[in-house]
Every structure is written in C-alpha cells, then in structure tokens.
Design an enzyme around this catalytic site. Sequence first.
Site, PDB file in Angstrom:
ATOM      1  N   HIS A 104       0.839  -1.203   0.000  1.00 39.04           N
ATOM      2  CA  HIS A 104       0.000   0.000   0.000  1.00 39.04           C
ATOM      3  C   HIS A 104       0.875   1.255   0.000  1.00 39.04           C
ATOM      4  CE1 HIS A 104      -3.168  -2.837   1.006  1.00 39.04           C
ATOM      5  NE2 HIS A 104      -4.066  -1.885   0.867  1.00 39.04           N
ATOM      6  N   HIS A 149       1.272  -3.942   9.262  1.00 36.33           N
ATOM      7  CA  HIS A 149       2.702  -3.796   8.979  1.00 36.33           C
ATOM      8  C   HIS A 149       3.425  -3.214  10.184  1.00 36.33           C
ATOM      9  CE1 HIS A 149       2.748  -4.822   4.712  1.00 36.33           C
ATOM     10  NE2 HIS A 149       1.635  -4.114   4.572  1.00 36.33           N
TER      11      HIS A 149
END
Length: 460
Positions: free
Chosen positions: A146, A228
């Site tokens: 992303h 993450h």
Amino acid sequence: MESISLWQGLALCGIVSWIVISSSLDVTRKIRTLVQPWVSHHVITGTPIILQIQKYQHGYLDALFSGLSCVVSVPFYTAFLPLLFWSGHGKLARQMTLLMSLCDYSGNCIKDVVSAPRPSCPPVRRITATKDEQENALEYGLPSSHTLNTVCLSGYSSSSFRTHLCNVVFDMGYRIYQASDRLVFKYLLHYVLSYTQNEDGSLKFAGFAVVCLIVCLTGLGRIYLGMHSGIDIIAGLAVGFVILSFWLSVHDYVDSFVVSGQNGMLQMIVLKLSSSQMEKRYANTVTTFWAALSLLLLFAYPTPELPTPSFEFHTAFDGVAFGIVAGVQQTYHQFHHESVPRIFTPQLTLSAFLGRMLVGIPTILIVKYCSKALAKWILPIVSNTLGIPIKSTSYIPMLKGSVTCKKMEELKQSGYIKKLPVFSSQGSFDVDTGIRFLQYSGLAWSVVDLVPSLFSYLRL
C-alpha cells in the site's frame, strides 16, 4: 525494425538467463537466508511501537484507515482505471496501468523473496474490514504494498496533473489570441505567462504536500491496522521512490513503444517504412513481445517460503497490462489518441460519461466471466495435447488433488514439452495461473477495445 527486434530479443534472453541462473544457484533461498533474520528481528522489536500507536484506538480511526487502505489498494485502481480510459485520459490511464503492474510485480517479488512475517497477532490487534484486507493479511510483510503503490501512483499522478494544468493554461492563451486583437492578447498573454511562472513553485509545493500527506496517512494507517511494522513501511517508501524515479525517466519511451512500437532513439529507422506497413508490423511486434514478456515474468517470479496470494495478485495484473497493451495497439488511432473527447467538455458531457459507465461496466464484467469460462475449457485441452501435466487449486474441481495429478503425469510420460529442461523440474503446473491471466487479459482488452467500439456504435 532490426534494432527494435534486437533489444526486445536481448531483454527476453536476459530474463531467460536470469531464470536459469537463479534456479541453478538457488538465489532466492540464499538472499532469504541473509535478509529474513534481520527483517524478522526488526518486526519483533517494532511491536511496542505498534502497540503504542494502537492505544489511540477509536471507531473513527478504524473507519478512516480502513477506508484509506481500500482507496489505495490494487482492486480500487483496477476499478478506477477503466473510468480513466473512458473519460478521455488514455495516456495517463495507460501509464498508470503499466506503473501499477511494475509496482505490483516488484513489491510482491520482494515480499516472497524475503518472506518476512507480519506483526504477530496477538499481541497486535489486526483489523481486516474487507475481504481484500483478509487476503492481504495472508501475504508476507516487507515491503508494504500500500505504501509502495501510494508513493508511485500519487507521485506520478501529481506530476501528470501539473503538466496537464500547464497545457490547459497555454491552450487558454491560444484561445484568447484567436478571440482578441493583438494588443489585448499581448497584455493577457503576459499575465498568463507571469501567473504560471509565479505559481509553478506553489503548484509543485502543493502537489508535494498533498502526496506526502497521503503517503504518511497510508503508512500510519497500515501500522494502526496491525498489518505492517515500521520496517515494512520504510522499505515500501524506499522501493516506491526508486520505482517512481525510474518510471519518470522512461515513461514517455514506454508509452511511445506501446502505441506505435517505436521510441525516441529509433524513430529514424521506422521512417523508412510505409505508414500502413509500419503500423501492422509494430502492432504485431509489440503484442508478441509483451505476450512473451508476460509469460517469462510468470516463470521468473520467486518461490516463497510458504504459499501466499501474492503470485495470484501479480498474475491478474500482469494479465491486465497485457490486455491493455494488446487492445491499445489495435485501436489507438480510433479511440486512444490525444484528440479524443474528454469529460466535462461539450464533446463528452457528464451525462454522456454516465451513459458510458452504464454500458461499459456490465460489459467488462460479462467479458471477464466469459474469458474465465473459455480459459477453463481451452487450457486443459491444450495442456493435454502438448503433454503438460496440470493441476487446479480452485477453478477446476476435476483437477484438484494429488491423485489426479499423478494419473495425469502417468498418462503424459511421452509428452515432448515435459522433456524440456524448463519443465522437467516441475511435477505439474497449476492451470489456475493461465486461467487467471487470460481472464484479466480479456477484461482489460474489453476496456480499451470492445467497450469503446460500443461507445462509438451508440454514439456515447
């Protein structure tokens, strides 16, 4: 023509050589052995930072960052790019599609080479509000896709927007010249040029600030959602900036090659050919080259430590890129040249664009379904004819399971393809890869070829 064919051949031979060398020397495993422990250590030591950020948990923040993750995801761009094509911004849509394909392939390759874990859940709270996020959670962590995609696509979009705005301003000046006497034009043109020069720095700063804000929110959101760790975000930023810098230096050459089969350094060669011969030869050359490139990139993809959806995501977007290139090659002069009507102009009003959406979206969904059904029928027949042992993990129930694969391998002992060095090390091939590639190739082709033909027929 010969020079163009030469560099294409060298590029494909280079990929084939890399496939052979990396397989023989087990490059992926060696790189993983060196990098994975270091990354895993930073993921573990970064857990307290994630927990500290998640202390500010709130329903509004959950919704904000989940929504932002959807907006910068691959499925969003897959749905957004057709609308960009149909709105008359064909060049920007082509380049963003190819850039997205490059980002997706590079990021997923690094993920599966390193095979580094995501933050452990628990203690980290992981929020997966959509099915897409649930699938993303099955991938490895480093780098953050992303973040990488946001850096590249928002940065490139900002650069393209500034260029488009300058073109609009100068077009305005030309219209003023046509509608005014020369004395008035002199003062108005001076004002327009002074304005653009003074605002150029402000536009760049504003664009840079917006891009930085989106990137920072995306990175922070990925940590807040527990998807993450900090090292994943940093890696996504670093890889994204490298890819963006590279793409900004080559995107014009790539687009010129896609639409006409030539680039700036080789234009003198192609002028020797007649117009009709040149278009036909280059259309065939570019499409054939891109098909070979797409196939080799599938074989060049690294094997992860454990199976993940990353290869499936790449296969789908690899098919999208091929479908776009093949379709644009055939219909560039009809539907995708720089003079096509653009949205919010008298030639393409908002109501006409909404009509395009009502026609186009159902059409591409039908083509996607039909392409999948056709591929499920054709690929097993072709594989059986060539003696290639195949299996299917999801698409074809009859080919599921190791027993079926063993029976197929016994029936195909005499296949010539199987005796080739590239295939001999493989037990059987997952036909789902080919089905997925053809399915999304058909979808992308319909976006730039079939659907614009319908628009022309319906006068939309």
